[in-house]
Design an enzyme around this catalytic site. Sequence first.
Site, PDB file in Angstrom:
ATOM      1  N   HIS A 206       0.725  -1.362  -0.107  1.00 34.94           N
ATOM      2  CA  HIS A 206      -0.144   0.018   0.027  1.00 34.94           C
ATOM      3  C   HIS A 206       0.883   1.265  -0.010  1.00 34.94           C
ATOM      4  CE1 HIS A 206       0.988  -0.085   4.147  1.00 34.94           C
ATOM      5  NE2 HIS A 206       0.672   0.965   4.366  1.00 34.94           N
TER       6      HIS A 206
HETATM    7  C1  UD1 Z   1      -1.404   5.089   6.421  1.00 29.02           C
HETATM    8  C2  UD1 Z   1      -0.278   5.671   7.086  1.00 29.02           C
HETATM    9  C3  UD1 Z   1       0.754   4.555   6.744  1.00 29.02           C
HETATM   10  C4  UD1 Z   1       0.232   3.141   7.549  1.00 29.02           C
HETATM   11  C5  UD1 Z   1      -0.985   2.887   6.857  1.00 29.02           C
HETATM   12  C6  UD1 Z   1      -1.723   1.636   7.329  1.00 29.02           C
HETATM   13  C7  UD1 Z   1       0.237   8.162   6.795  1.00 29.02           C
HETATM   14  C8  UD1 Z   1       0.918   9.067   6.168  1.00 29.02           C
HETATM   15  N1  UD1 Z   1       0.366   6.812   6.542  1.00 29.02           N
HETATM   16  O1  UD1 Z   1      -1.403   5.042   5.250  1.00 29.02           O
HETATM   17  O2  UD1 Z   1       1.857   4.963   7.293  1.00 29.02           O
HETATM   18  O3  UD1 Z   1       1.146   2.094   6.824  1.00 29.02           O
HETATM   19  O4  UD1 Z   1      -1.988   3.976   7.065  1.00 29.02           O
HETATM   20  O5  UD1 Z   1      -2.737   1.108   6.682  1.00 29.02           O
HETATM   21  O6  UD1 Z   1      -0.274   8.297   7.946  1.00 29.02           O
HETATM   22  N2  UD1 Z   1      -9.178   4.766   3.023  1.00 29.02           N
HETATM   23  C9  UD1 Z   1     -10.210   4.059   3.187  1.00 29.02           C
HETATM   24  N3  UD1 Z   1     -10.661   3.675   4.290  1.00 29.02           N
HETATM   25  C10 UD1 Z   1     -10.080   4.142   5.777  1.00 29.02           C
HETATM   26  C11 UD1 Z   1      -8.762   4.846   5.406  1.00 29.02           C
HETATM   27  C12 UD1 Z   1      -8.374   4.996   4.256  1.00 29.02           C
HETATM   28  O7  UD1 Z   1     -11.015   3.981   2.123  1.00 29.02           O
HETATM   29  O8  UD1 Z   1     -10.535   3.429   6.579  1.00 29.02           O
HETATM   30  C13 UD1 Z   1      -8.370   5.082   1.702  1.00 29.02           C
HETATM   31  C14 UD1 Z   1      -8.535   6.467   1.456  1.00 29.02           C
HETATM   32  O9  UD1 Z   1      -9.134   6.540  -0.118  1.00 29.02           O
HETATM   33  C15 UD1 Z   1      -7.503   7.214   1.601  1.00 29.02           C
HETATM   34  C16 UD1 Z   1      -6.598   6.121   1.378  1.00 29.02           C
HETATM   35  O10 UD1 Z   1      -7.015   4.889   1.645  1.00 29.02           O
HETATM   36  O11 UD1 Z   1      -7.547   8.174   0.820  1.00 29.02           O
HETATM   37  C17 UD1 Z   1      -5.191   6.440   2.009  1.00 29.02           C
HETATM   38  O12 UD1 Z   1      -5.434   6.521   3.538  1.00 29.02           O
HETATM   39  P1  UD1 Z   1      -4.723   7.451   4.326  1.00 29.02           P
HETATM   40  O13 UD1 Z   1      -5.041   7.445   5.808  1.00 29.02           O
HETATM   41  O14 UD1 Z   1      -4.228   8.819   3.871  1.00 29.02           O
HETATM   42  O15 UD1 Z   1      -3.053   6.785   4.349  1.00 29.02           O
HETATM   43  P2  UD1 Z   1      -2.780   5.170   4.175  1.00 29.02           P
HETATM   44  O16 UD1 Z   1      -2.234   4.783   2.838  1.00 29.02           O
HETATM   45  O17 UD1 Z   1      -3.883   4.231   4.842  1.00 29.02           O
END
Ligand code: UD1
Length: 373
Positions: A206
């Site tokens: 991811h």
């Molecule tokens: C975040 C952390 C990363 C960690 C990861 C674990 C940061 C910068 N990154 O990355 O270090 O390894 O979490 O999962 O904090 N989304 C959903 N549902 C959710 C959460 C996210 O659909 O419950 C989708 C959304 O489209 C979002 C994307 O995932 O834009 C990314 O989520 P985000 O929290 O920005 O970062 P992660 O890639 O999850």
Amino acid sequence: MSEILCVVGARPNFMKMAPILRALKGYPDLRPFLVHTGQHYDEEMSRVFFEELGMPAPDRDLGVGSDTHARQTARVMEAFEPLVEERAPRLVVVVGDVNSTMACSLVAVKLGVPVAHVEAGLRSRDWSMPEEINRIVTDAVSTTLFATSEDAVTNLRAEGVAPEKIHLVGNPMIDTLRQHLTAARGRPALVRFGLEPRGYALVTLHRPSNVDHEESLRRILDSLGKLARRIPVLFPMHPRTRGRVERAGMTFPSGLRVTEPLGYLDFLCLMDRARFVVTDSGGIQEETTALGVPCLTLRSNTERPVTISEGTNQLLGDDPASILLASEVLSEERPSEPRCPKLWDGQAGKRIANILASQIEAQSRLDLCADRG
Ligand code: UD1
């Protein structure tokens, strides 16, 4: 009663905070107040972990959700600041390296509340990773730095952090793994996916560096498709990765088995029995080390070198074709007894709670003297 604000935001935070909350129960003068920033909010990215890890429901959910880095970080800060003012805690505890970790530590320190950072001192030295920036900023403003491994202590010392601020306590994520391993082994996860023990590869990817660029994502899916012709490959897909696949209009190669993200216990069960794991996650590098399962990490650096020097991790670089080459030599046998880094013994949460309790007690005594004086 001294209140401690304990902050979680994203999936890997939950298993790090759970043992600390449990251990804090042993100190009746301390009241943990659990804050969920809402960075992760999906059922399978958040709620299922609270249930399976036996964590109390958050005392406050800030509900920030997803957005760009600046907007997500800003929203956490905006929502956390009034909460710190309202609760007036003795301490804020943050874990890991996600945006919520950095945002809450900045807010706390500016309000004069000491911050304890769990998993301090890890360094990939790769400033293109958002987590590296989060780690450096959080460590710089924290008053207590809990390190999971000796290399992290060395990094902090090299950055000039005073030795009395640093505590090598072991790895709370591995506390959680040890606590739940028996239950995980009893789950019917392999039957659910029709897999044989040691007969499949488990994949999680991811990181923005792997999945946010279409060309890189395409090459990864292509390599996983080739791998799936040799061995069943199960890929519980992070929503970020799925979003990128859908946006680019890609299809999954035949044979590759893609599922929704899994809960903690099923994923642990699948990791424990896999022939090998392909990942770019930090936590999974550590969990596979504790389990003794080979881990192929699709990155050219790691902030967790101890998983290579004392564990089962291997860095593949950023060329997905290397997954095929590296996996060829991995047999069905797993080493009889996994080597495990120092203090990854299931007791890290207790060590952390003990140190926090003594610090708060010492501070309370000082406050009392000041009041009397
Ligand atoms: C975040 C952390 C990363 C960690 C990861 C674990 C940061 C910068 N990154 O990355 O270090 O390894 O979490 O999962 O904090 N989304 C959903 N549902 C959710 C959460 C996210 O659909 O419950 C989708 C959304 O489209 C979002 C994307 O995932 O834009 C990314 O989520 P985000 O929290 O920005 O970062 P992660 O890639 O999850």
